[in-house]
Design a protein around this motif. Structure first.
Motif, PDB file in Angstrom:
ATOM      1  N   ARG A  39       0.828  -1.214   0.000  1.00 45.43           N
ATOM      2  CA  ARG A  39       0.000   0.000   0.000  1.00 45.43           C
ATOM      3  C   ARG A  39       0.860   1.261   0.000  1.00 45.43           C
ATOM      4  O   ARG A  39       0.525   2.246  -0.661  1.00 45.43           O
ATOM      5  N   LEU A  40       1.955   1.236   0.748  1.00 42.44           N
ATOM      6  CA  LEU A  40       2.861   2.382   0.737  1.00 42.44           C
ATOM      7  C   LEU A  40       3.441   2.616  -0.649  1.00 42.44           C
ATOM      8  O   LEU A  40       3.530   3.758  -1.114  1.00 42.44           O
ATOM      9  N   LEU A  41       3.825   1.546  -1.328  1.00 47.74           N
ATOM     10  CA  LEU A  41       4.364   1.679  -2.678  1.00 47.74           C
ATOM     11  C   LEU A  41       3.305   2.198  -3.648  1.00 47.74           C
ATOM     12  O   LEU A  41       3.611   2.959  -4.562  1.00 47.74           O
ATOM     13  N   CYS A  42       2.066   1.798  -3.440  1.00 48.33           N
ATOM     14  CA  CYS A  42       0.988   2.309  -4.291  1.00 48.33           C
ATOM     15  C   CYS A  42       0.759   3.793  -4.047  1.00 48.33           C
ATOM     16  O   CYS A  42       0.475   4.544  -4.989  1.00 48.33           O
ATOM     17  N   LYS A  43       0.893   4.233  -2.790  1.00 41.26           N
ATOM     18  CA  LYS A  43       0.779   5.667  -2.505  1.00 41.26           C
ATOM     19  C   LYS A  43       1.893   6.442  -3.194  1.00 41.26           C
ATOM     20  O   LYS A  43       1.665   7.527  -3.726  1.00 41.26           O
ATOM     21  N   VAL A  44       3.091   5.892  -3.186  1.00 42.39           N
ATOM     22  CA  VAL A  44       4.213   6.539  -3.873  1.00 42.39           C
ATOM     23  C   VAL A  44       3.915   6.635  -5.361  1.00 42.39           C
ATOM     24  O   VAL A  44       4.228   7.634  -6.005  1.00 42.39           O
ATOM     25  N   TRP A  45       3.304   5.607  -5.927  1.00 44.77           N
ATOM     26  CA  TRP A  45       2.939   5.618  -7.345  1.00 44.77           C
ATOM     27  C   TRP A  45       1.996   6.792  -7.629  1.00 44.77           C
ATOM     28  O   TRP A  45       2.143   7.486  -8.642  1.00 44.77           O
ATOM     29  N   LEU A  46       1.045   7.039  -6.727  1.00 43.33           N
ATOM     30  CA  LEU A  46       0.130   8.172  -6.919  1.00 43.33           C
ATOM     31  C   LEU A  46       0.880   9.499  -6.889  1.00 43.33           C
ATOM     32  O   LEU A  46       0.601  10.403  -7.683  1.00 43.33           O
ATOM     33  N   TYR A  47       1.835   9.622  -5.974  1.00 44.21           N
ATOM     34  CA  TYR A  47       2.631  10.852  -5.922  1.00 44.21           C
ATOM     35  C   TYR A  47       3.492  10.992  -7.180  1.00 44.21           C
ATOM     36  O   TYR A  47       3.693  12.094  -7.679  1.00 44.21           O
ATOM     37  N   ASN A  48       3.978   9.874  -7.684  1.00 42.64           N
ATOM     38  CA  ASN A  48       4.803   9.910  -8.892  1.00 42.64           C
ATOM     39  C   ASN A  48       4.010  10.398 -10.100  1.00 42.64           C
ATOM     40  O   ASN A  48       4.566  11.029 -10.997  1.00 42.64           O
ATOM     41  N   LYS A  49       2.732  10.104 -10.136  1.00 41.24           N
ATOM     42  CA  LYS A  49       1.901  10.577 -11.240  1.00 41.24           C
ATOM     43  C   LYS A  49       1.886  12.094 -11.284  1.00 41.24           C
ATOM     44  O   LYS A  49       1.876  12.694 -12.365  1.00 41.24           O
ATOM     45  N   VAL A  50       1.894  12.729 -10.128  1.00 37.29           N
ATOM     46  CA  VAL A  50       1.910  14.191 -10.069  1.00 37.29           C
ATOM     47  C   VAL A  50       3.260  14.716 -10.559  1.00 37.29           C
ATOM     48  O   VAL A  50       3.323  15.683 -11.320  1.00 37.29           O
ATOM     49  N   VAL A  51       4.336  14.081 -10.142  1.00 36.21           N
ATOM     50  CA  VAL A  51       5.684  14.521 -10.516  1.00 36.21           C
ATOM     51  C   VAL A  51       5.913  14.377 -12.017  1.00 36.21           C
ATOM     52  O   VAL A  51       6.603  15.201 -12.622  1.00 36.21           O
ATOM     53  N   LYS A  52       5.316  13.370 -12.626  1.00 35.00           N
ATOM     54  CA  LYS A  52       5.525  13.134 -14.056  1.00 35.00           C
ATOM     55  C   LYS A  52       5.016  14.279 -14.922  1.00 35.00           C
ATOM     56  O   LYS A  52       5.383  14.386 -16.077  1.00 35.00           O
ATOM     57  N   ARG A  53       4.183  15.132 -14.367  1.00 34.83           N
ATOM     58  CA  ARG A  53       3.660  16.270 -15.132  1.00 34.83           C
ATOM     59  C   ARG A  53       4.709  17.354 -15.348  1.00 34.83           C
ATOM     60  O   ARG A  53       4.577  18.170 -16.240  1.00 34.83           O
ATOM     61  N   PHE A  54       5.730  17.353 -14.518  1.00 37.70           N
ATOM     62  CA  PHE A  54       6.751  18.403 -14.599  1.00 37.70           C
ATOM     63  C   PHE A  54       7.851  18.003 -15.576  1.00 37.70           C
ATOM     64  O   PHE A  54       8.070  16.825 -15.858  1.00 37.70           O
ATOM     65  N   SER A  55       8.543  18.999 -16.067  1.00 32.87           N
ATOM     66  CA  SER A  55       9.581  18.745 -17.076  1.00 32.87           C
ATOM     67  C   SER A  55      10.779  17.999 -16.497  1.00 32.87           C
ATOM     68  O   SER A  55      11.496  17.326 -17.225  1.00 32.87           O
TER      69      SER A  55
END
Length: 80
Positions: free
Chosen positions: A14-30
């Motif tokens: 579950r912690l790794l899945c939460k990190v995946w959600l945060y990574n989706k936000v970061v992927k928007r940046f250059s």
């Protein structure tokens, strides 16, 4: 102890899945390409923990459980 270990594995998943959600936000940046190795590592860690859970449940616990039930049935049948 087995339940505690499985519960902890699920917690890590579950912690790794939460990190995946945060990574989706970061992927928007250059600058997201700078984190590609971290994203790949997180995905490999998630895959590893999921495969470990599958192995423990299906390959280890389930056959042992079936063997226990079969042994209990034999003992119950021999006492009647």
């Amino acid at each position: 102890m087995i339940f505690r270990h499985l519960f902890y594995c699920k917690h890590v998943e579950r912690l790794l899945c939460k990190v995946w959600l945060y990574n989706k936000v970061v992927k928007r940046f250059s600058e997201a390409r700078l984190y590609a190795d971290a994203f790949a590592l997180r995905q490999r860690m998630l895959s590893c923990i999921q495969h470990l859970q599958y192995y423990m449940c299906v390959e280890v616990i389930e056959p042992s459980w079936c063997q226990l039930i079969h042994s209990l049935e034999r003992v119950g049948a021999s006492h009647t």
